[in-house]
Design a protein around this motif. Structure first.
Motif, PDB file in Angstrom:
ATOM      1  N   VAL A 106       4.825   3.653  -8.415  1.00  0.00           N
ATOM      2  CA  VAL A 106       3.751   3.668  -7.428  1.00  0.00           C
ATOM      3  C   VAL A 106       3.916   4.915  -6.563  1.00  0.00           C
ATOM      4  O   VAL A 106       5.037   5.219  -6.126  1.00  0.00           O
ATOM      5  N   PRO A 107       2.849   5.669  -6.286  1.00  0.00           N
ATOM      6  CA  PRO A 107       3.007   6.854  -5.431  1.00  0.00           C
ATOM      7  C   PRO A 107       3.364   6.488  -3.997  1.00  0.00           C
ATOM      8  O   PRO A 107       2.901   5.475  -3.467  1.00  0.00           O
ATOM      9  N   ASN A 108       4.211   7.296  -3.383  1.00  0.00           N
ATOM     10  CA  ASN A 108       4.588   7.120  -1.986  1.00  0.00           C
ATOM     11  C   ASN A 108       3.498   7.736  -1.118  1.00  0.00           C
ATOM     12  O   ASN A 108       3.634   8.843  -0.591  1.00  0.00           O
ATOM     13  N   LYS A 109       2.395   6.989  -0.982  1.00  0.00           N
ATOM     14  CA  LYS A 109       1.228   7.468  -0.250  1.00  0.00           C
ATOM     15  C   LYS A 109       0.536   6.297   0.432  1.00  0.00           C
ATOM     16  O   LYS A 109       0.730   5.140   0.057  1.00  0.00           O
ATOM     17  N   GLU A 110      -0.270   6.606   1.435  1.00  0.00           N
ATOM     18  CA  GLU A 110      -1.178   5.625   2.023  1.00  0.00           C
ATOM     19  C   GLU A 110      -2.275   5.312   1.007  1.00  0.00           C
ATOM     20  O   GLU A 110      -2.798   6.194   0.323  1.00  0.00           O
ATOM     21  N   GLY A 111      -2.608   4.021   0.876  1.00  0.00           N
ATOM     22  CA  GLY A 111      -3.705   3.655  -0.009  1.00  0.00           C
ATOM     23  C   GLY A 111      -3.389   2.447  -0.846  1.00  0.00           C
ATOM     24  O   GLY A 111      -2.365   1.784  -0.663  1.00  0.00           O
ATOM     25  N   ALA A 112      -4.307   2.146  -1.773  1.00  0.00           N
ATOM     26  CA  ALA A 112      -4.155   1.022  -2.698  1.00  0.00           C
ATOM     27  C   ALA A 112      -4.097   1.572  -4.116  1.00  0.00           C
ATOM     28  O   ALA A 112      -4.947   2.383  -4.505  1.00  0.00           O
ATOM     29  N   PHE A 113      -3.113   1.125  -4.893  1.00  0.00           N
ATOM     30  CA  PHE A 113      -2.846   1.714  -6.195  1.00  0.00           C
ATOM     31  C   PHE A 113      -2.553   0.652  -7.244  1.00  0.00           C
ATOM     32  O   PHE A 113      -2.115  -0.459  -6.916  1.00  0.00           O
ATOM     33  N   GLU A 114      -2.767   1.016  -8.501  1.00  0.00           N
ATOM     34  CA  GLU A 114      -2.249   0.229  -9.608  1.00  0.00           C
ATOM     35  C   GLU A 114      -0.832   0.713  -9.897  1.00  0.00           C
ATOM     36  O   GLU A 114      -0.610   1.901 -10.128  1.00  0.00           O
ATOM     37  N   ALA A 115       0.117  -0.211  -9.855  1.00  0.00           N
ATOM     38  CA  ALA A 115       1.499   0.134 -10.199  1.00  0.00           C
ATOM     39  C   ALA A 115       1.587   0.299 -11.710  1.00  0.00           C
ATOM     40  O   ALA A 115       1.303  -0.637 -12.463  1.00  0.00           O
ATOM     41  N   LYS A 116       1.970   1.499 -12.162  1.00  0.00           N
ATOM     42  CA  LYS A 116       1.979   1.818 -13.581  1.00  0.00           C
ATOM     43  C   LYS A 116       3.245   1.309 -14.257  1.00  0.00           C
ATOM     44  O   LYS A 116       4.357   1.579 -13.786  1.00  0.00           O
ATOM     45  N   LEU A 117       3.080   0.607 -15.348  1.00  0.00           N
ATOM     46  CA  LEU A 117       4.213   0.094 -16.111  1.00  0.00           C
ATOM     47  C   LEU A 117       4.855   1.230 -16.891  1.00  0.00           C
ATOM     48  O   LEU A 117       4.204   1.855 -17.739  1.00  0.00           O
TER      49      LEU A 117
END
Length: 291
Positions: free
Chosen positions: A186-197
């Motif tokens: 998961v990127p270390n950023k503000e926001g909502a993300f899909e955690a990549k497998l």
């Protein structure tokens, strides 16, 4: 029997690569007992100068970060003023000294509000801290909340930060436990993300041997240690986008308790904390990683 020692201040992957190593020397060495009020420590990390040990507790406890000295004495209780402790399961710091809380405990695999919280915590003199970045995420591949009991792979109690990304290591709660765990990025950023497998791997043994409760990474970012109740598992040979290449070495701690928190004190020394039980636990230990 554990010998008292006060520190100075301070897979099996899907291919057969795993090795087994016994612990050496005196194995776990008791560093200090945690303050009595901290019965359910779920994460441990260090301040940038290593003079403060930061710990958190999991769900049902205060939304606070506690600062301890090298003797385990309480230096500070720092409330996180704009966050609730839904289920805080790990705390880490990055190379700049930023402190992050993993609010991703998910025993029932049904949460849809998973997050990593970056705080402005810098030292034990702060009266409060606040969240200055919220990284929300959902897991790639999870379409049911909860999934079938045979596929409960979306709890998490351990993560690390590396080169601007978080890496999450899930805790297997499936019926028919077999040591399988997933690795997400998961990127270390503000926001909502899909955690990549980026990895599906397997640890050896039963639940106490192979259910992951915390994670830590060394200073050169080429070794990650996963904690379970009875062992540490050392990952090497991974790449930032592929953990299926990782080698895993299982090292027995020759000690069984509810270990929930781990951090590198230096690249050869681990600090490990366990929860307080009826007749055991509630301590911080050191373990020398002879590699």
């Amino acid at each position: 029997m554990l010998r008292l020692l006060i520190l100075p201040l301070f897979l099996l992957s899907c291919n057969p690569k795993a090795q087994n190593s016994p612990a050496s020397g005196d194995d776990l060495q008791l560093q200090f007992s945690l303050p009595k009020k901290l019965k359910e420590v779920s994460g441990i990390t260090l301040s940038k100068d290593k003079k403060t040990i930061w710990v958190i507790e999991d769900r049902g406890n205060k939304n606070a970060i506690y600062g301890l000295n090298e003797k385990g004495e309480m230096l500070a209780k720092v409330p996180v003023e704009n966050a609730e402790n839904t289920d805080w399961e790990d705390i880490i710091s990055d190379v700049q000294g930023n402190i992050y809380i993993g609010d991703f405990g998910n025993n029932d695999n049904n949460r849809q509000d998973l997050a990593i919280l970056k705080t402005d915590l810098k030292d034990a003199a702060q009266a409060t801290t606040k969240v200055i970045q919220t990284t929300k995420f959902h897991y790639e591949g999870q379409t049911e909340f909860p999934p079938k009991k045979s596929n409960l792979l979306y709890d998490c109690e351990g993560f690390v930060e590396m080169d601007g990304n978080f890496y999450l290591f899930t805790k297997n709660r499936s019926k028919g436990f077999d040591g399988t765990f997933l690795v997400f990025k998961v990127p270390n950023k503000e926001g909502a993300f899909e955690a990549k497998l980026i990895g599906k791997l397997k640890l050896q043994g039963g639940y106490n041997d192979a259910a992951i409760t915390s994670a830590t990474i060394n200073s050169t970012k080429d070794k990650i240690v996963l904690l379970t109740h009875k062992n540490v598992h050392v990952l090497t040979g991974f790449t930032p986008d592929n953990f299926n290449t990782a080698n895993i070495e299982k090292i027995s701690l020759n000690h069984n308790s509810q270990k929930e928190a781990i951090v590198f004190f230096d690249d050869k020394t681990l600090m490990i904390a366990d929860e307080k039980g009826k007749e055991e636990g509630g301590n911080v230990y050191k373990f020398l990683l002879n590699q």
